[in-house]
Design an enzyme around this catalytic site. Sequence first.
Site, short mmCIF file in Angstrom:
data_model
loop_
_atom_site.label_atom_id
_atom_site.label_comp_id
_atom_site.label_asym_id
_atom_site.label_seq_id
_atom_site.Cartn_x
_atom_site.Cartn_y
_atom_site.Cartn_z
N ASP A 75 1.03 -1.03 -0.02
CA ASP A 75 0.05 0.21 -0.18
C ASP A 75 1.00 1.33 0.07
OD1 ASP A 75 -2.33 1.54 0.66
OD2 ASP A 75 -1.54 2.03 2.53
N ASP A 77 -0.19 5.30 0.75
CA ASP A 77 -0.25 6.14 1.58
C ASP A 77 -0.07 5.52 3.13
OD1 ASP A 77 -1.04 7.70 -0.59
OD2 ASP A 77 -3.25 7.65 -0.16
N THR A 182 -2.67 1.04 -4.59
CA THR A 182 -2.98 2.22 -4.13
C THR A 182 -4.32 2.79 -4.78
OG1 THR A 182 -2.64 4.68 -3.83
CG2 THR A 182 -1.63 3.41 -5.46
N ALA A 183 -5.08 3.31 -4.12
CA ALA A 183 -6.23 3.86 -4.73
C ALA A 183 -6.09 5.38 -5.43
CB ALA A 183 -7.47 4.51 -3.53
N ASN A 253 -8.87 -1.06 5.96
CA ASN A 253 -9.49 -1.19 4.53
C ASN A 253 -8.91 -2.08 3.76
OD1 ASN A 253 -11.62 0.87 5.05
ND2 ASN A 253 -10.14 2.41 4.73
#
Length: 322
Positions: A75, A77, A182-183, A253
């Site tokens: 991930d 962030d 990542t988003a 999440n």
Amino acid sequence: MAARGWLTPRRHSATARSVLAGEASAEAARKTAQALEAEAPEAVAEAAGPAPALPEVIEPEFPVAGDDLAAAFFDLDNTVMQGAAIFHFGRGLYKREFFRRRELARFAWQQAWFRLAGVEDPEHMQDARDSALSIVKGHRVSELMSIGEEIYDEYMAERIWPGTRALAQAHLDAGQKVWLVTAAPVETATIIARRLGLTGALGTVAESVDGVYTGRLVGEPLHGPAKAEAVRALAAAEGLDLERCAAYSDSHNDIPMLSLVGHPYAINPDTKLRRHAREHDWRLRDYRTGRKAVKVGVPAAAGVGAIAGGAAAAIALHRRRK
């Protein structure tokens, strides 16, 4: 060899849009990784800079050197980088006058609602995504990539966690591929991956036609179950054994993604992830110095284009200019 990713049961709900987002992200990641491999090794090494010293917390037996059925998924962030990539990218775009004051007000309200409500209402999430995508609509992908390179140097380069980068380097040194998940937009994520000398990146895919953003997404933001779908699709395409792979994240999440691999790590974990990790005997690493991490930027579910995550920073910068 057939990938075991296809055989791994889905432990968390995934919608058709999650699967589409994951598959689109995996396809984009493989294409950009091939482009990175074509670059001169010297250029990649120069961009990545010197590898940090490996922390003593790395177990000698893991990662296993020469295991080409294994890979690592990180991930971004607050795991690899302090703060949110979208937040920093939004600051850079505001500095380059990509927004108008009216748009600032709308994004500020949307961010405030997410923070105060603490829930991901579909109507508000869609409104935030539409607002963010409207900013990049009509811009060329190459333009945003070029700007992203500048923004990385301005706001992101000094925010990389040395400890997490050392973990990623351990996988690279073992001969394994390392991917960001990542988003954030896949273009932004790819820039960061290249600068760190990683294999590539899985990120949210915004639709483009002839190199121009249409203002629509392919599927949905790469968040929660969609991240797991992206990892699953990439593992299948790469012929990986997910039980031999590792994943790293700070957020609850990402439990769907972490649950997918045989070696999950909680890095700088939030309260829910820390509790879950302890209950399931997952490894934990915390590189924060005696303080709780400050949450920066909008929730990942809202962060899809280049602007929404930068709203708070943009307002602060606007006030300074007065």
